[in-house]
Design a protein around this motif. Structure first.
Motif, short mmCIF file in Angstrom:
data_model
loop_
_atom_site.label_atom_id
_atom_site.label_comp_id
_atom_site.label_asym_id
_atom_site.label_seq_id
_atom_site.Cartn_x
_atom_site.Cartn_y
_atom_site.Cartn_z
N SER A 1 0.86 -1.18 0.00
CA SER A 1 0.00 0.00 0.00
C SER A 1 0.90 1.23 0.00
N ILE A 2 0.53 2.22 -0.81
CA ILE A 2 1.36 3.41 -0.94
C ILE A 2 0.51 4.64 -0.62
N ILE A 3 0.98 5.42 0.36
CA ILE A 3 0.37 6.70 0.68
C ILE A 3 1.43 7.74 0.34
N SER A 4 1.11 8.63 -0.60
CA SER A 4 2.10 9.56 -1.10
C SER A 4 1.54 10.99 -1.14
N TYR A 5 2.41 11.95 -0.85
CA TYR A 5 2.09 13.37 -0.99
C TYR A 5 3.08 13.93 -1.99
N HIS A 6 2.59 14.71 -2.96
CA HIS A 6 3.50 15.24 -3.96
C HIS A 6 3.00 16.60 -4.44
N SER A 7 3.90 17.56 -4.49
CA SER A 7 3.56 18.90 -4.97
C SER A 7 3.59 18.93 -6.49
N LYS A 8 2.58 19.55 -7.08
CA LYS A 8 2.56 19.71 -8.54
C LYS A 8 3.65 20.66 -9.00
N TYR A 9 4.22 21.42 -8.06
CA TYR A 9 5.24 22.41 -8.41
C TYR A 9 6.65 21.95 -8.08
N ASP A 10 6.81 20.68 -7.76
CA ASP A 10 8.13 20.12 -7.45
C ASP A 10 8.97 20.14 -8.72
N ARG A 11 10.12 20.83 -8.69
CA ARG A 11 10.97 20.91 -9.88
C ARG A 11 12.10 19.89 -9.83
N ILE A 12 12.19 19.12 -8.76
CA ILE A 12 13.24 18.10 -8.65
C ILE A 12 12.66 16.72 -8.99
N ALA A 13 11.60 16.33 -8.30
CA ALA A 13 10.89 15.08 -8.60
C ALA A 13 9.59 15.47 -9.28
N ILE A 14 9.55 15.35 -10.57
CA ILE A 14 8.45 15.86 -11.38
C ILE A 14 7.14 15.14 -11.05
N TYR A 15 6.10 15.91 -10.77
CA TYR A 15 4.80 15.37 -10.37
C TYR A 15 4.25 14.39 -11.41
N GLU B 1 -1.44 21.16 -4.65
CA GLU B 1 -1.32 22.12 -5.74
C GLU B 1 -1.83 23.51 -5.40
N LEU B 2 -2.48 23.66 -4.25
CA LEU B 2 -3.04 24.95 -3.87
C LEU B 2 -2.36 25.51 -2.62
N LYS B 3 -2.19 26.81 -2.58
CA LYS B 3 -1.63 27.43 -1.37
C LYS B 3 -2.49 27.15 -0.15
N SER B 4 -3.78 26.96 -0.36
CA SER B 4 -4.68 26.67 0.76
C SER B 4 -4.39 25.31 1.39
N GLN B 5 -3.65 24.43 0.69
CA GLN B 5 -3.29 23.12 1.24
C GLN B 5 -2.08 23.21 2.17
N ILE B 6 -1.42 24.34 2.19
CA ILE B 6 -0.29 24.55 3.10
C ILE B 6 -0.87 24.83 4.48
N LEU C 1 1.93 19.90 8.49
CA LEU C 1 2.41 18.83 7.61
C LEU C 1 3.09 19.42 6.38
N ILE C 2 2.41 20.35 5.74
CA ILE C 2 2.92 20.92 4.49
C ILE C 2 3.22 22.40 4.72
N LYS C 3 4.48 22.77 4.42
CA LYS C 3 4.92 24.14 4.71
C LYS C 3 5.16 24.98 3.46
N ASN C 4 5.27 24.32 2.29
CA ASN C 4 5.45 25.05 1.03
C ASN C 4 5.11 24.12 -0.14
N LEU C 5 5.19 24.63 -1.35
CA LEU C 5 4.87 23.83 -2.53
C LEU C 5 6.12 23.37 -3.28
N ASP C 6 7.30 23.54 -2.68
CA ASP C 6 8.56 23.13 -3.30
C ASP C 6 8.80 21.64 -3.08
N HIS C 7 9.94 21.15 -3.55
CA HIS C 7 10.32 19.75 -3.36
C HIS C 7 10.32 19.41 -1.87
#
Length: 181
Positions: free
Chosen positions: A69-83, A106-111, A115-121
């Motif tokens: 089972s895989i639970i993953s969080y990924h930013s659409k704006y990650d420039r290192i590991a492409i979404y 993908e939204l600033k409102s999700q910060i 848990l999530i502090k920015n939309l970067d890698h």
């Protein structure tokens, strides 16, 4: 040459960055080399074993891990590991009935600042908060916590260039060996 934090005597740089006033020679500290026919050459097989979308590796992964089972969080704006690559990987695994939960950020409102502090890698993600949020889901769904280490298994990946990577899960360690056939 001087590397910030280390004094090393490098014969050549791997790449250079140059502007009007600065010439920066860059080297990566690794045991891999680009020199052909050496024991630590970073050859095509070394790349294949790291490419999660490699078809051959995907087939082998499915053979060993079909209950994962895989639970993953990924930013659409990650420039290192492409979404899009993560999305493609998850889509491929879902074809084989893997339990996948890809949380797209993908939204600033999700910060949320916890848990999530920015939309970067890596999103400045807190591992402690990630465990606090995901552990109840894992326990509620009775997802197996039995790992390859618990099973004391061996996993073998074959690459297109006749290399075999053997991962041996022992009681107190994991060993990895590379063989050429």
């Amino acid at each position: 040459e001087y590397i910030i934090g280390f004094e090393k005597n490098f014969n050549k740089s791997e790449y250079k960055i140059q502007s009007d006033n600065i010439l920066l020679n860059c080297s990566v500290l690794t045991h891999w080399t680009k020199e052909k026919n050496t024991d630590n050459e970073f050859h095509e097989s070394a790349y294949e074993i790291r490419d999660l979308l490699d078809k051959n590796q995907m087939k082998q992964f499915i053979k060993y891990s079909n209950k994962t089972s895989i639970i993953s969080y990924h930013s659409k704006y990650d420039r290192i590991a492409i979404y899009e690559e993560k999305e493609k990987y998850c889509d491929e695994l879902m074809k084989y009935k893997f339990d996948i939960n890809l949380n797209t950020i993908e939204l600033k409102s999700q910060i949320d600042g916890k848990l999530i502090k920015n939309l970067d890698h890596a999103m400045g993600m807190s591992i402690k908060e990630l465990v606090r949020i995901t552990l109840p889901e894992i326990l509620e769904n009775k997802i197996s916590t039995e790992t390859d280490i618990c099973k004391l298994s061996k996993i073998e990946y074959k690459t297109s260039k006749s290399y075999i990577y053997l991962f041996d899960f022992l009681k107190d360690k994991i060993t990895a060996k590379l063989h050429k056939t």
